[in-house]
Design a protein around this motif. Structure first.
Motif, PDB file in Angstrom:
ATOM      1  N   LEU A 148       0.824  -1.210   0.000  1.00  0.00           N
ATOM      2  CA  LEU A 148       0.000   0.000   0.000  1.00  0.00           C
ATOM      3  C   LEU A 148       0.858   1.260   0.000  1.00  0.00           C
ATOM      4  N   GLN A 149       1.931   1.263   0.778  1.00  0.00           N
ATOM      5  CA  GLN A 149       2.826   2.419   0.791  1.00  0.00           C
ATOM      6  C   GLN A 149       3.476   2.622  -0.567  1.00  0.00           C
ATOM      7  N   LYS A 150       3.931   1.538  -1.200  1.00  0.00           N
ATOM      8  CA  LYS A 150       4.559   1.646  -2.517  1.00  0.00           C
ATOM      9  C   LYS A 150       3.560   2.097  -3.582  1.00  0.00           C
ATOM     10  N   ALA A 151       2.275   1.855  -3.335  1.00  0.00           N
ATOM     11  CA  ALA A 151       1.232   2.298  -4.266  1.00  0.00           C
ATOM     12  C   ALA A 151       0.832   3.748  -4.012  1.00  0.00           C
ATOM     13  N   GLY A 152       1.451   4.373  -3.002  1.00  0.00           N
ATOM     14  CA  GLY A 152       1.206   5.784  -2.756  1.00  0.00           C
ATOM     15  C   GLY A 152       0.274   6.095  -1.609  1.00  0.00           C
ATOM     16  N   LEU A 153      -0.312   5.083  -0.972  1.00  0.00           N
ATOM     17  CA  LEU A 153      -1.195   5.334   0.157  1.00  0.00           C
ATOM     18  C   LEU A 153      -0.372   5.645   1.403  1.00  0.00           C
ATOM     19  N   ARG A 154      -0.963   6.377   2.298  1.00  0.00           N
ATOM     20  CA  ARG A 154      -0.281   6.772   3.537  1.00  0.00           C
ATOM     21  C   ARG A 154      -0.926   6.107   4.741  1.00  0.00           C
ATOM     22  N   HIS A 155      -0.090   5.739   5.701  1.00  0.00           N
ATOM     23  CA  HIS A 155      -0.597   5.117   6.921  1.00  0.00           C
ATOM     24  C   HIS A 155      -1.411   6.138   7.699  1.00  0.00           C
ATOM     25  N   GLU A 156      -2.616   5.745   8.098  1.00  0.00           N
ATOM     26  CA  GLU A 156      -3.511   6.664   8.808  1.00  0.00           C
ATOM     27  C   GLU A 156      -3.826   6.228  10.224  1.00  0.00           C
TER      28      GLU A 156
END
Length: 187
Positions: A148-156
């Motif tokens: 998910l991080q590599k896909a551009g999403l950020r930990h929330e």
């Protein structure tokens, strides 16, 4: 939104993402029926009984027709061997989609999930006009967080005991990104 993703085919450097067909059912049953795959997903049961793949494919056709979701199977561009599935569950009222995916165990660690997730996030923003894409994963599966991080999403954040899988409450990690914060090609 439905016109934007009917007959969707997404191409990545190595993969073709396309709508599932009933002919994919045996491969879906075999790959999703692996206990290790089912263990890392909320909605894949184990055992994965006969007929369940066909039912899932019909459900995806209905989701597509109603604009509530888009599911695509992953295959290599060179052949039609099924690798896994990726999708967006859509909430048109809020212009958001929840990203979900699974990859057959024989294909883990090859970057396919990241490649497909990047393509699906880009499709969500560029073609479906989404404002937000979000996802979650079991805390015990940090590899999914890296995808998910590599896909551009950020930990929330983290939700404790938020879902129940096989009678056990699971903590989940939350990820998301808005169109304004998304950077195509993030790695």
């Amino acid at each position: 939104m439905t016109a934007a993703f009917s007959n969707t085919v997404l191409l990545t450097p190595r993969l073709r993402l396309r709508s599932p067909a009933l002919s994919d059912a045996p491969a879906i049953q075999q790959l999703a029926g692996d206990p290790a795959v089912a263990n890392n997903t909320l909605n894949i049961p184990h055992p994965y009984v006969d007929g369940l793949a066909e039912e899932w494919i019909r459900d995806q056709e209905l989701a597509l027709a109603t604009g509530s979701g888009l599911a695509l199977v992953l295959t290599p561009q060179r052949d039609d061997q099924l690798i896994g599935v990726i999708g967006l569950t859509l909430q048109p009222r809020h212009s958001r989609g929840e990203l979900g995916y699974w990859i057959g165990r024989a294909f883990w660690g090859k970057g396919y999930a990241t490649e497909a997730a990047r393509a699906m996030v880009a499709h969500g923003f560029n073609s479906l006009g989404l404002h937000r894409v979000h996802a979650c994963h079991f805390c015990r599966n940090p590899a999914s967080g890296r995808v998910l991080q590599k896909a551009g999403l950020r930990h929330e954040g983290r939700q404790l005991g938020h879902v129940c899988k096989a009678g056990q409450y699971e903590d989940i990690e939350l990820y998301g990104i808005t169109r304004e914060l998304w950077e195509p090609g993030v790695s």
